[in-house]
Design a protein around this motif. Structure first.
Motif, PDB file in Angstrom:
ATOM      1  N   TYR A 123       0.919  -1.264  -0.051  1.00 28.04           N
ATOM      2  CA  TYR A 123      -0.021  -0.010   0.089  1.00 28.04           C
ATOM      3  C   TYR A 123       0.915   1.305   0.065  1.00 28.04           C
ATOM      4  O   TYR A 123       0.534   2.099  -0.870  1.00 28.04           O
ATOM      5  N   VAL A 124       1.898   1.148   0.734  1.00 26.71           N
ATOM      6  CA  VAL A 124       2.737   2.466   1.102  1.00 26.71           C
ATOM      7  C   VAL A 124       3.729   2.707  -0.110  1.00 26.71           C
ATOM      8  O   VAL A 124       3.662   3.708  -0.913  1.00 26.71           O
ATOM      9  N   ALA A 125       4.019   1.279  -0.782  1.00 26.21           N
ATOM     10  CA  ALA A 125       4.811   1.658  -2.182  1.00 26.21           C
ATOM     11  C   ALA A 125       3.969   2.174  -3.275  1.00 26.21           C
ATOM     12  O   ALA A 125       4.903   2.996  -4.219  1.00 26.21           O
ATOM     13  N   ILE A 126       2.848   1.665  -3.546  1.00 21.04           N
ATOM     14  CA  ILE A 126       2.180   2.130  -4.661  1.00 21.04           C
ATOM     15  C   ILE A 126       1.343   3.453  -4.355  1.00 21.04           C
ATOM     16  O   ILE A 126       1.226   4.334  -5.300  1.00 21.04           O
ATOM     17  N   CYS A 127       0.938   3.416  -3.066  1.00 24.81           N
ATOM     18  CA  CYS A 127      -0.157   4.751  -3.065  1.00 24.81           C
ATOM     19  C   CYS A 127       0.674   6.107  -2.286  1.00 24.81           C
ATOM     20  O   CYS A 127       0.178   7.166  -2.603  1.00 24.81           O
ATOM     21  N   THR A 224      -5.725   3.234  -6.490  1.00 17.43           N
ATOM     22  CA  THR A 224      -4.705   4.138  -7.145  1.00 17.43           C
ATOM     23  C   THR A 224      -4.271   3.530  -8.532  1.00 17.43           C
ATOM     24  O   THR A 224      -3.798   4.254  -9.151  1.00 17.43           O
ATOM     25  N   ILE A 225      -4.332   2.301  -8.618  1.00 18.92           N
ATOM     26  CA  ILE A 225      -3.828   1.579  -9.871  1.00 18.92           C
ATOM     27  C   ILE A 225      -4.657   1.934 -11.001  1.00 18.92           C
ATOM     28  O   ILE A 225      -4.099   2.308 -12.130  1.00 18.92           O
ATOM     29  N   GLY A 233       1.759   0.743 -16.801  1.00 19.79           N
ATOM     30  CA  GLY A 233       1.947   1.223 -15.485  1.00 19.79           C
ATOM     31  C   GLY A 233       0.896   0.429 -14.546  1.00 19.79           C
ATOM     32  O   GLY A 233       1.212  -0.172 -13.283  1.00 19.79           O
ATOM     33  N   ARG A 234      -0.297   0.135 -14.652  1.00 14.66           N
ATOM     34  CA  ARG A 234      -1.275  -0.433 -14.080  1.00 14.66           C
ATOM     35  C   ARG A 234      -0.621  -1.901 -14.211  1.00 14.66           C
ATOM     36  O   ARG A 234      -0.842  -2.667 -13.000  1.00 14.66           O
TER      37      ARG A 234
END
Length: 305
Positions: A123-127, A224-225, A233-234
């Protein structure tokens, strides 16, 4: 217990696969191969996450700890199962049964919590990618792993004590492959309603709360994705989560059926218990390596062509 009409149970008989007498040797071979593959596969993941410079990130730090946890988790049940299949001696002492149950629960709760920690890391890495190095620093990662291992110990110690403090004065045959609360409660004498509730509540909390945290993390991640401008990217963002989601589905799905529906039939409980104690740890290295280019690259460096 004192009295002429009661006997004190000093050991239990694990029925396991006793209904398949002609397949004991084949089952021993299958579970021996599975156990060796769990140790080698997860051990290899531990090694490459420690020595490969490209894998010195929080995600692989958690993966290495998760692989170590899988080895410990399976070592609580499979060696005993192998010994029973080899010797045909199905008995387990009262104390050994209590110890096995306690460590099974401690490691199982640690796995639930560590899976939630790994979801939070994604979650932290992506958002919040810009803040990822600051938030997921080494100190926090260590604290999260240690907390995952320790947080359930006092609760589950009391739970195990409550189960084995019951009176066992009659049948001692456990229709299971290892010592566990649901089949033990069926053998206890007297009213076990309060103990069943006491067992069910911690199981519900330690399964449901981490699962809800994982669910909340992935709702944020998927949201976010979907906002990313490019398809590539998705796909890249989702691929980093796919392995974790697969392990979560296997582990939580089977464990929930066993512990949240304790009235399931003995045979179905055995099958689903094998999924979360054996199948998931066996497939963990494959799940995390087949779709992970970084892990594959690290394996190529470590292993001969």
């Amino acid at each position: 217990m004192a009295g002429d009409n009661f006997t004190v149970v000093t050991e239990f008989i694990l029925l396991g696969f006793s209904d398949l007498p002609k397949l004991q040797g084949i089952l021993f071979g299958i579970f021996f191969v599975i156990y060796m593959s769990i140790i080698l596969g997860n051990g290899l993941l531990i090694v490459i996450t420690k020595i490969d410079s490209g894998l010195q990130t929080p995600m692989y730090f958690f993966l290495g700890n998760f692989s170590f946890l899988e080895i410990c988790y399976t070592s609580v049940t499979i060696p005993r199962m192998l010994a029973d299949l080899w010797t045909q001696k199905k008995t387990i002492s009262f104390l050994a049964c209590a110890v096995q149950t306690f460590f099974l629960y401690i490691l199982g709760s640690a796995e639930c919590l560590l899976l939630a920690v790994m979801a939070y890391d994604r979650y932290v890495a992506i958002c919040k990618p810009l803040y990822y190095p600051l938030i997921m620093n080494h100190k926090l990662c260590v604290q999260l792993v240690v907390s995952s291992w320790l947080i359930g110990i006092p609760i589950l110690f009391v739970e195990t004590y409550q189960v084995f403090h019951l009176h066992f004065c009659g049948p001692n045959k456990l229709n299971h492959i290892f010592c566990d609360a649901p089949p033990l409660l069926e053998l206890a004498c007297g009213d076990t309603h309060k103990t069943e509730i006491f067992v069910a509540v911690p199981a519900l909390l330690l399964i449901l709360i981490p699962f809800l945290l994982i669910l909340a993390s992935y709702i944020k991640i998927i949201t976010t994705i979907l906002k990313l401008p490019s398809n590539s990217g998705r796909i890249k963002a989702f691929s980093t989560c796919f392995s974790h989601l697969t392990v979560v589905g296997l582990f939580y799905g089977s464990a929930s059926i066993v512990y949240l529906q304790p009235k399931s039939s003995g045979e179905s409980v055995k099958i689903f218990a094998l999924v979360y104690t054996t199948v998931t740890p066996m497939f963990n290295p494959l799940i995390y390596s087949l779709r992970n280019k970084d892990v594959i690259a690290a394996l190529r460096k470590l292993l001969p062509k």
